[in-house]
Design a protein around this motif. Structure first.
Motif, mmCIF file in Angstrom:
data_model
loop_
_atom_site.group_PDB
_atom_site.id
_atom_site.type_symbol
_atom_site.label_atom_id
_atom_site.label_comp_id
_atom_site.label_asym_id
_atom_site.label_seq_id
_atom_site.Cartn_x
_atom_site.Cartn_y
_atom_site.Cartn_z
ATOM 1 N N VAL A 10 0.855 -1.188 0.000
ATOM 2 C CA VAL A 10 0.000 0.000 0.000
ATOM 3 C C VAL A 10 0.888 1.234 0.000
ATOM 4 N N THR A 11 0.705 2.075 -1.002
ATOM 5 C CA THR A 11 1.538 3.265 -1.162
ATOM 6 C C THR A 11 0.752 4.526 -0.822
ATOM 7 N N ASP A 12 1.462 5.654 -0.767
ATOM 8 C CA ASP A 12 0.802 6.939 -0.543
ATOM 9 C C ASP A 12 -0.186 7.240 -1.671
ATOM 10 N N GLU A 13 0.155 6.825 -2.884
ATOM 11 C CA GLU A 13 -0.754 7.037 -4.014
ATOM 12 C C GLU A 13 -2.032 6.234 -3.829
ATOM 13 N N ALA A 33 -0.681 4.365 8.915
ATOM 14 C CA ALA A 33 0.166 3.227 9.293
ATOM 15 C C ALA A 33 -0.632 1.929 9.239
ATOM 16 N N PHE A 34 -1.891 1.979 9.686
ATOM 17 C CA PHE A 34 -2.735 0.793 9.617
ATOM 18 C C PHE A 34 -2.955 0.369 8.165
ATOM 19 N N LEU A 35 -3.225 1.330 7.292
ATOM 20 C CA LEU A 35 -3.463 1.002 5.889
ATOM 21 C C LEU A 35 -2.227 0.388 5.234
ATOM 22 N N LYS A 36 -1.060 0.853 5.624
ATOM 23 C CA LYS A 36 0.170 0.398 4.975
ATOM 24 C C LYS A 36 0.730 -0.888 5.580
ATOM 25 N N ARG A 37 0.382 -1.166 6.797
ATOM 26 C CA ARG A 37 1.077 -2.238 7.500
ATOM 27 C C ARG A 37 0.736 -3.601 6.926
ATOM 28 N N GLY A 50 -13.389 5.086 13.472
ATOM 29 C CA GLY A 50 -13.687 4.759 12.080
ATOM 30 C C GLY A 50 -13.012 3.483 11.630
ATOM 31 N N LYS A 51 -12.878 2.508 12.553
ATOM 32 C CA LYS A 51 -12.100 1.315 12.233
ATOM 33 C C LYS A 51 -12.715 0.499 11.107
ATOM 34 N N THR A 52 -14.050 0.388 11.062
ATOM 35 C CA THR A 52 -14.655 -0.377 9.975
ATOM 36 C C THR A 52 -14.436 0.320 8.637
ATOM 37 N N THR A 53 -14.508 1.649 8.638
ATOM 38 C CA THR A 53 -14.218 2.399 7.418
ATOM 39 C C THR A 53 -12.776 2.182 6.996
ATOM 40 N N LEU A 54 -11.851 2.149 7.963
ATOM 41 C CA LEU A 54 -10.449 1.905 7.639
ATOM 42 C C LEU A 54 -10.246 0.491 7.102
ATOM 43 N N VAL A 55 -10.931 -0.480 7.699
ATOM 44 C CA VAL A 55 -10.842 -1.859 7.200
ATOM 45 C C VAL A 55 -11.305 -1.924 5.751
ATOM 46 N N VAL A 56 -12.432 -1.275 5.458
ATOM 47 C CA VAL A 56 -12.956 -1.285 4.093
ATOM 48 C C VAL A 56 -12.000 -0.567 3.152
ATOM 49 N N ALA A 57 -11.418 0.545 3.593
ATOM 50 C CA ALA A 57 -10.452 1.267 2.755
ATOM 51 C C ALA A 57 -9.252 0.382 2.435
ATOM 52 N N LYS A 58 -8.769 -0.326 3.429
ATOM 53 C CA LYS A 58 -7.625 -1.214 3.202
ATOM 54 C C LYS A 58 -8.003 -2.342 2.250
ATOM 55 N N LEU A 59 -9.188 -2.904 2.433
ATOM 56 C CA LEU A 59 -9.648 -3.967 1.540
ATOM 57 C C LEU A 59 -9.740 -3.478 0.098
#
Length: 676
Positions: A10-13, A33-37, A50-59
């Motif tokens: 996962v990059t900044d882009e 950091a969560f998204l990139k890890r 917003g953890k569920t939103t972050l999970v969906v964003a990472k997915l």
């Protein structure tokens, strides 16, 4: 690890893309950091992070870059919140569509255990197509015994403070147990044998409770341990949400499949140990505790976007597990932020035997503090840890008063808004699907509910096609009917007319549709069918008297108290803390209720700041503190707590001074009573 499918970087882009796609503002360092890890790790995320939103964003980022056609991401939780978030936020995008289909799997822990383990085991061992549902299993088991035998058995159970509803089994031998303890009679007794008969006949008919399916999942893994390796390679990345609510049995099962130490998959678990108020099963997770204690395998997000600093400061002492980097931080709310830093969070002290003024005090305080436009941002809610009435009569003056939410408002009903998940008739499913959609706008959920009813009809007529065991019943039904264009057209016409256009179904038109559904159910079956079956399930049933009118939202119509000040009015919705978990309110009032002790008396030292966290506390008070923490972290703008006078009576003046020093405003109803 060898032969591990590569997890995309996962990059900044990528983060910039998903922020634009999902409308995410100001992703700070912890969230980025969560998204990139990558790799295996746990994240403790505070309320409103917003953890569920972050999970969906990472997915979404990972699915967009995923290159493995037969290996996917597995997302597990206790509810389908992640799937619903994907449908709501990404349903219009190709990546959203990709996430909800093979090779990925996003569903509940129960659905995972059933699909990949329990159902294959049962089918391979000659069980009929199982119907997994607590209510259906309980109803079947109530009818196994009849007449005097049933009366004697029920009476015996009642005398031991239990019922047939609590009878279950914990192993493949169908040894009888209760949901919370051992069965109170030995295997040699006639009473035990009656209970055993109930369980055996239920299993033979294919009726199981949700938790019982873990028995069969464990059986398959025990007999074929290589399945764990296959599943870990099938899902090289596993994301577990709401991990704090995972039971001992669930955690042990998942740990035996997805080895977080030796692979071959990566496991990322997300949750909040301070919000553990649900238990799936009766045990806490000590098999594979969350969060991980391993160095470098845990991160935290302690900044909430829901509320501002005043609410965060008041809630922080009740966090059983202290939050890193200075405790709970409030960086919200996003709307009307200027009104959230008012320092008018409220303690309402009420007489031990009189709760009459509590809701009025809360409502009046809101009207004095905020204008109508600001209050309209969200719901104003009053919640308690106990919301069901007691079997004994409890009134003002009783030592347990106030025991439950009903003692603050006599019109409270714990059954209001409780969905009848298993209507007695197919048209009952239609009525309830329409209620669901009018209350929440959840069209997909309403259609899925009706499709579940049609599958129940198919079960009565014959043996449903195996594809109907899939979670997405509506799509499965359309798939089975696809080779029969006329049948598919009839099904789609009904869905469009009654579940999309929301045309009321009437007693006059129902018989014609009932016959069509009888035929459709037959076409959903394999092998021999009996089209004369299912007459009772196809009978007409009147809709509920309180069915909302089309287009009328259900908010503020049930379990709602209206409080006026001059020509202004605010609505306060009452409910339980467990119902409120996961919700966001404008303002929340925590009511004092009784379970072993009065909750306000047991948490007051955390409110005054005398105590922090849960070190040295017993199990009951840890649970009470977690519930209180959940309740007072729901609101964006104002939190209030109702305290029995006895909670501070030992040193009243000092306690009130300490509460005020912590930032609480006091409304003392005893002074009002004395003045009157």
């Amino acid at each position: 690890m060898t032969d591990h499918p590569t997890i995309p970087e996962v990059t900044d882009e990528d983060i910039a893309w998903i922020a634009d796609t999902m409308g995410l503002d100001d992703l700070d360092g912890d969230r980025r950091a969560f998204l990139k890890r990558t790799g295996t790790f746990d994240v403790s995320a505070c309320p409103g992070s917003g953890k569920t939103t972050l999970v969906v964003a990472k997915l979404a980022i990972l699915a967009r870059k995923w290159r493995h056609p037969t290996s996917g991401i597995c997302v597990l939780s206790h509810t389908n919140v992640a799937r619903e978030e994907i449908q709501n936020r990404l349903g219009h995008t190709p990546v959203g569509h990709r996430l909800l289909h093979y090779p990925h799997f996003i569903d509940t822990i129960h659905a995972f255990a059933n699909r990949f383990l329990a159902l294959p085991y049962l089918r391979s061992n000659g069980f009929p197509s199982p119907l997994v549902d607590d209510d259906v299993a309980k109803a079947f088991r109530w009818n196994v015994l009849q007449g005097q035998e049933r009366w004697n058995f029920e009476n015996w159970l009642n005398n031991r403070h239990t019922s047939i509803d609590d009878i279950t089994f914990l192993d493949s031998d169908l040894s009888v147990a209760l949901t919370s303890r051992d069965f109170p009679a030995g295997p040699h007794t006639a009473t035990y044998q009656r209970a055993k008969r109930i369980i055996v006949e239920s299993a033979t008919a294919g009726h199981f409770r949700y938790e019982e399916m873990f028995v069969w999942a464990e059986c398959l893994l025990e007999q074929f341990p290589e399945i764990s390796v296959s599943l870990s390679r099938r899902f090289p990345l596993v994301l577990m949400d709401e991990m704090q609510d995972t039971s001992q049995r669930q955690a042990a099962l998942l740990a035996s499949i997805f080895d977080r130490t030796n692979g071959p998959c990566f496991v990322q678990r997300v949750g909040d140990p301070n919000q553990e108020i649900f238990k799936s099963g009766q045990e806490q997770n000590i098999a594979d505790p969350f969060p991980d204690v391993g160095e470098g395998r845990t991160m935290s997000i302690g900044s909430s976007r829901r509320f501002g600093a005043p609410v965060a400061d008041l809630a922080n002492p009740l966090a059983i597990v202290p939050i890193d980097d200075g405790g709970l931080q409030g960086s919200g709310p996003q709307r009307a932020a200027a009104f959230s830093d008012h320092n008018r969070n409220l303690i309402i002290v009420f007489p031990d035997n009189n709760t009459d003024g509590v809701l009025d005090a809360f409502g009046t305080h809101l009207l004095e503090t905020f204008d109508d436009e600001t209050i309209a941002i969200g719901d104003c809610v009053a919640v308690g840890g106990v919301h069901r009435p007691a079997p004994e009569a409890i009134a003002a003056g009783h030592a347990k008063f106030p025991r439950s939410v009903e003692h603050y408002w006599g019109g409270y009903s714990p059954e209001v808004l409780k969905s009848d998940r298993h209507p007695k008739t197919l048209v009952g499913y239609v009525h309830h699907a329409q209620i669901m959609m009018r209350m929440s706008g959840d069209t997909a959920g309403g259609i899925a509910h009706f499709a579940t009813g049609l599958k129940r009809l198919a079960r009565q007529i014959g043996k449903p096609e195996s594809t109907l065991e899939r979670t997405r019943k509506h799509m499965a039904i359309r798939g089975v009917l696809a080779p029969i264009p006329d049948a598919l057209a009839r099904y789609d016409q009904f869905v469009n007319t009654f579940l999309i256009a929301m045309t009321p179904v009437t007693e006059e038109v129902w018989p014609g549709y009932a016959q069509q559904f009888r035929e459709l159910a037959g076409q959903l079956c394999q092998g021999d069918i009996n089209l004369d079956a299912g007459a009772g399930f196809l009978a007409w049933e009147d809709p509920q008297a309180d069915l909302p009118e089309p287009g009328v939202a259900q908010a503020h119509t049930d379990n709602v108290v209206n409080v006026s000040l001059g020509d202004r009015e605010v609505s306060i919705r009452l409910g339980s803390i467990h119902q409120a978990k996961g919700q966001t309110h404008f303002a929340t009032l925590l009511l004092s209720t009784f379970q072993n002790h009065h909750s306000s008396e047991k948490i007051v030292r955390w409110l005054t700041g005398e105590k922090l966290a849960g070190i040295g506390e017993g199990v009951q008070n840890v649970s009470r503190l977690k519930q209180s923490y959940v309740a007072i972290t729901r609101p964006t703008h104002l939190v209030a707590i109702a305290l029995r006078d006895s909670a501070i009576a030992a040193n009243r003046a000092q306690a009130l001074e300490q509460l005020q020093a912590r930032g609480w405003e006091i409304r003392d109803l005893l002074l009002i009573v004395a003045e009157n």
